[in-house]
Design a protein around this motif. Sequence first.
Motif, PDB file in Angstrom:
ATOM      1  N   ALA A  68       8.816  -5.004 -13.302  1.00 55.33           N
ATOM      2  CA  ALA A  68      10.258  -5.079 -13.550  1.00 55.33           C
ATOM      3  C   ALA A  68      11.027  -4.498 -12.368  1.00 55.33           C
ATOM      4  O   ALA A  68      12.070  -5.043 -11.958  1.00 55.33           O
ATOM      5  CB  ALA A  68      10.609  -4.326 -14.826  1.00 55.33           C
ATOM      6  N   GLY A  69      10.553  -3.401 -11.821  1.00 55.07           N
ATOM      7  CA  GLY A  69      11.201  -2.820 -10.649  1.00 55.07           C
ATOM      8  C   GLY A  69      11.178  -3.764  -9.458  1.00 55.07           C
ATOM      9  O   GLY A  69      12.161  -3.870  -8.714  1.00 55.07           O
ATOM     10  N   GLN A  70      10.065  -4.460  -9.291  1.00 56.51           N
ATOM     11  CA  GLN A  70       9.967  -5.421  -8.198  1.00 56.51           C
ATOM     12  C   GLN A  70      10.983  -6.547  -8.370  1.00 56.51           C
ATOM     13  O   GLN A  70      11.564  -7.026  -7.390  1.00 56.51           O
ATOM     14  CB  GLN A  70       8.548  -5.990  -8.147  1.00 56.51           C
ATOM     15  N   LEU A  71      11.179  -6.978  -9.598  1.00 54.04           N
ATOM     16  CA  LEU A  71      12.130  -8.060  -9.860  1.00 54.04           C
ATOM     17  C   LEU A  71      13.549  -7.654  -9.477  1.00 54.04           C
ATOM     18  O   LEU A  71      14.348  -8.490  -9.046  1.00 54.04           O
ATOM     19  CB  LEU A  71      12.074  -8.441 -11.342  1.00 54.04           C
ATOM     20  N   ALA A  72      13.860  -6.366  -9.597  1.00 52.75           N
ATOM     21  CA  ALA A  72      15.213  -5.890  -9.293  1.00 52.75           C
ATOM     22  C   ALA A  72      15.501  -5.832  -7.798  1.00 52.75           C
ATOM     23  O   ALA A  72      16.668  -5.751  -7.400  1.00 52.75           O
ATOM     24  CB  ALA A  72      15.427  -4.512  -9.910  1.00 52.75           C
ATOM     25  N   VAL A  73      14.464  -5.881  -6.967  1.00 48.60           N
ATOM     26  CA  VAL A  73      14.670  -5.755  -5.520  1.00 48.60           C
ATOM     27  C   VAL A  73      15.525  -6.886  -4.973  1.00 48.60           C
ATOM     28  O   VAL A  73      16.333  -6.694  -4.063  1.00 48.60           O
ATOM     29  CB  VAL A  73      13.315  -5.693  -4.783  1.00 48.60           C
ATOM     30  N   GLY A  74      15.356  -8.092  -5.540  1.00 50.02           N
ATOM     31  CA  GLY A  74      16.126  -9.225  -5.056  1.00 50.02           C
ATOM     32  C   GLY A  74      17.626  -9.014  -5.168  1.00 50.02           C
ATOM     33  O   GLY A  74      18.402  -9.580  -4.390  1.00 50.02           O
ATOM     34  N   ARG A  75      18.052  -8.221  -6.123  1.00 51.16           N
ATOM     35  CA  ARG A  75      19.484  -7.984  -6.324  1.00 51.16           C
ATOM     36  C   ARG A  75      20.008  -6.812  -5.516  1.00 51.16           C
ATOM     37  O   ARG A  75      21.144  -6.837  -5.043  1.00 51.16           O
ATOM     38  CB  ARG A  75      19.763  -7.746  -7.810  1.00 51.16           C
ATOM     39  N   ILE A  76      19.186  -5.785  -5.358  1.00 55.71           N
ATOM     40  CA  ILE A  76      19.705  -4.583  -4.700  1.00 55.71           C
ATOM     41  C   ILE A  76      19.359  -4.526  -3.222  1.00 55.71           C
ATOM     42  O   ILE A  76      19.941  -3.728  -2.489  1.00 55.71           O
ATOM     43  CB  ILE A  76      19.206  -3.311  -5.399  1.00 55.71           C
ATOM     44  N   LEU A  95      13.949   0.958  -1.293  1.00 57.71           N
ATOM     45  CA  LEU A  95      12.987   1.987  -0.909  1.00 57.71           C
ATOM     46  C   LEU A  95      13.462   3.396  -1.299  1.00 57.71           C
ATOM     47  O   LEU A  95      12.749   4.125  -1.992  1.00 57.71           O
ATOM     48  CB  LEU A  95      12.682   1.896   0.584  1.00 57.71           C
ATOM     49  N   PRO A  96      14.662   3.834  -0.900  1.00 60.37           N
ATOM     50  CA  PRO A  96      15.100   5.164  -1.357  1.00 60.37           C
ATOM     51  C   PRO A  96      15.332   5.240  -2.866  1.00 60.37           C
ATOM     52  O   PRO A  96      15.041   6.264  -3.490  1.00 60.37           O
ATOM     53  CB  PRO A  96      16.403   5.408  -0.577  1.00 60.37           C
ATOM     54  N   LEU A  97      15.835   4.150  -3.478  1.00 60.21           N
ATOM     55  CA  LEU A  97      15.998   4.151  -4.927  1.00 60.21           C
ATOM     56  C   LEU A  97      14.652   4.234  -5.634  1.00 60.21           C
ATOM     57  O   LEU A  97      14.516   4.890  -6.675  1.00 60.21           O
ATOM     58  CB  LEU A  97      16.754   2.897  -5.378  1.00 60.21           C
ATOM     59  N   GLY A  98      13.650   3.559  -5.058  1.00 58.05           N
ATOM     60  CA  GLY A  98      12.311   3.646  -5.617  1.00 58.05           C
ATOM     61  C   GLY A  98      11.774   5.060  -5.575  1.00 58.05           C
ATOM     62  O   GLY A  98      11.152   5.538  -6.535  1.00 58.05           O
ATOM     63  N   CYS A  99      12.020   5.762  -4.479  1.00 55.68           N
ATOM     64  CA  CYS A  99      11.599   7.160  -4.390  1.00 55.68           C
ATOM     65  C   CYS A  99      12.315   8.020  -5.430  1.00 55.68           C
ATOM     66  O   CYS A  99      11.719   8.934  -6.016  1.00 55.68           O
ATOM     67  CB  CYS A  99      11.856   7.703  -2.983  1.00 55.68           C
ATOM     68  N   ALA A 100      13.589   7.726  -5.678  1.00 53.66           N
ATOM     69  CA  ALA A 100      14.322   8.462  -6.713  1.00 53.66           C
ATOM     70  C   ALA A 100      13.700   8.222  -8.091  1.00 53.66           C
ATOM     71  O   ALA A 100      13.557   9.150  -8.905  1.00 53.66           O
ATOM     72  CB  ALA A 100      15.787   8.044  -6.706  1.00 53.66           C
ATOM     73  N   GLY A 101      13.313   6.970  -8.348  1.00 51.92           N
ATOM     74  CA  GLY A 101      12.650   6.660  -9.610  1.00 51.92           C
ATOM     75  C   GLY A 101      11.303   7.359  -9.731  1.00 51.92           C
ATOM     76  O   GLY A 101      10.930   7.849 -10.811  1.00 51.92           O
ATOM     77  N   LEU A 102      10.566   7.425  -8.628  1.00 53.52           N
ATOM     78  CA  LEU A 102       9.288   8.139  -8.640  1.00 53.52           C
ATOM     79  C   LEU A 102       9.489   9.624  -8.937  1.00 53.52           C
ATOM     80  O   LEU A 102       8.730  10.238  -9.689  1.00 53.52           O
ATOM     81  CB  LEU A 102       8.572   7.958  -7.302  1.00 53.52           C
ATOM     82  N   GLY A 114       7.680   0.133  -8.462  1.00 48.10           N
ATOM     83  CA  GLY A 114       7.906  -1.288  -8.204  1.00 48.10           C
ATOM     84  C   GLY A 114       8.993  -1.525  -7.176  1.00 48.10           C
ATOM     85  O   GLY A 114       8.846  -2.366  -6.286  1.00 48.10           O
ATOM     86  N   LEU A 115      10.100  -0.784  -7.298  1.00 47.85           N
ATOM     87  CA  LEU A 115      11.168  -0.897  -6.306  1.00 47.85           C
ATOM     88  C   LEU A 115      10.653  -0.560  -4.908  1.00 47.85           C
ATOM     89  O   LEU A 115      10.890  -1.299  -3.944  1.00 47.85           O
ATOM     90  CB  LEU A 115      12.313   0.061  -6.669  1.00 47.85           C
TER      91      LEU A 115
END
Length: 396
Positions: free
Chosen positions: A263-271, A277-284, A315-316
């Motif tokens: 699901a996180g990977q799917l959101a990359v196309g929009r953001i 990458l930094p948002l993914g680290c925040a999620g981690l 995923g992001l």
Amino acid sequence: MDGDRRRWRQCLLGGAVFAVCMAGTTLPTPLYGLYQEKFGFSELMVTVVYAVYAFGVIGVLLLAGNASDTVGRRPVLMAGLAFSAASAVCFLCATGMGWLYAGRLLSGLSAGLFTGAATAYVLELAPKDGASRATFVATAANMGGLGCGPLLAGVLAQYAAWPLYLPFVVHLALVAVSAVVLARLPETVRDRQPLSTVRPQRPGLPPQVRSVFAPAAIASFVGFALFGVFTSVSPAFLAESLDVHNHAVSGLIVALAFFASTAGQLAVGRIGVARSLPLGCAGLLAGLALLAGALWWDLLALVVASAVVGGVGQGLAFRGALSAVAAASPPDRRAAVISMLFVVAYTGISLPVIGVGLLVGPIGLEGAGLVFIACMAVLVVAAAGYLLRRPARAHA
């Protein structure tokens, strides 16, 4: 239009083969408790068995990560399916720890052959203007397959007969179907060379890739480290601390992390890649905090929340990393460069896992988990700072 539809169909079939192979690598996850009861080994041995898989992946990526660029995608992927089948046979024949080590090593060899080659193959099977969607298919097949493994094994172990055998019989059948599908897909490498021309690759990157590889590698390392520890020790934590002995529930919670990653990977196309990458680290970081709360207060709800939030963050970060690296790589080096990214990722999935296993004896499973979380939190913060200063420059 018909040509594009045909290529998308081939891309999806390639992704399905990819998913089947990766599902085999996580199939034993909810079964380790049963193996512990049968063979009487410690929690440290669980993490070592798990890490043997990662060492197999890293070895293949370093020795033959560029093989599919030379001999073609399909021969390498066929070999990966053969190793996957051999791994399942080892688990079916398991009468002691040696069989488990062999099965995990063979599983690592299959994943090592698949990760770079299958990702490049799925991208190349897609239409030329479908790079973004094809990247999602590849990463979703990878993470979705990893999630399906523990879910399938957990359900079969809990509700069907022969819990240590039936999951691997089912996987052997899926591997056989995958081999037939792969044989019908086209080869995408035009200038193929004999196998004798394949040489071990030295760690190195084309100059045009280096500027995006560092942040991509940092994000991949952190995300895979979280997944490695979560998948190797969470079943034991659920059983020992939360009194959850249902194998299907255990497998589902692990699977949630991988599905959330998709699901996180799917959101990359929009953001966009740079922000993912930094948002993914925040999620981690948020996922690590939730996992710390779960360990401290022994709450199942926080374990589930950690799996979902940390999975989305992974995923992001992972799709952003893969998109950046694939976009910057020259076509004739793409599989090799992607393989190097996975070397970093699987280093993250192996070393922290062994560290946690070593700490379980002196300070217990919960204490070991908290030490891991503290170390990973420091790394996540450092990685996010680096990514904010030097964002990746690639297209999602």
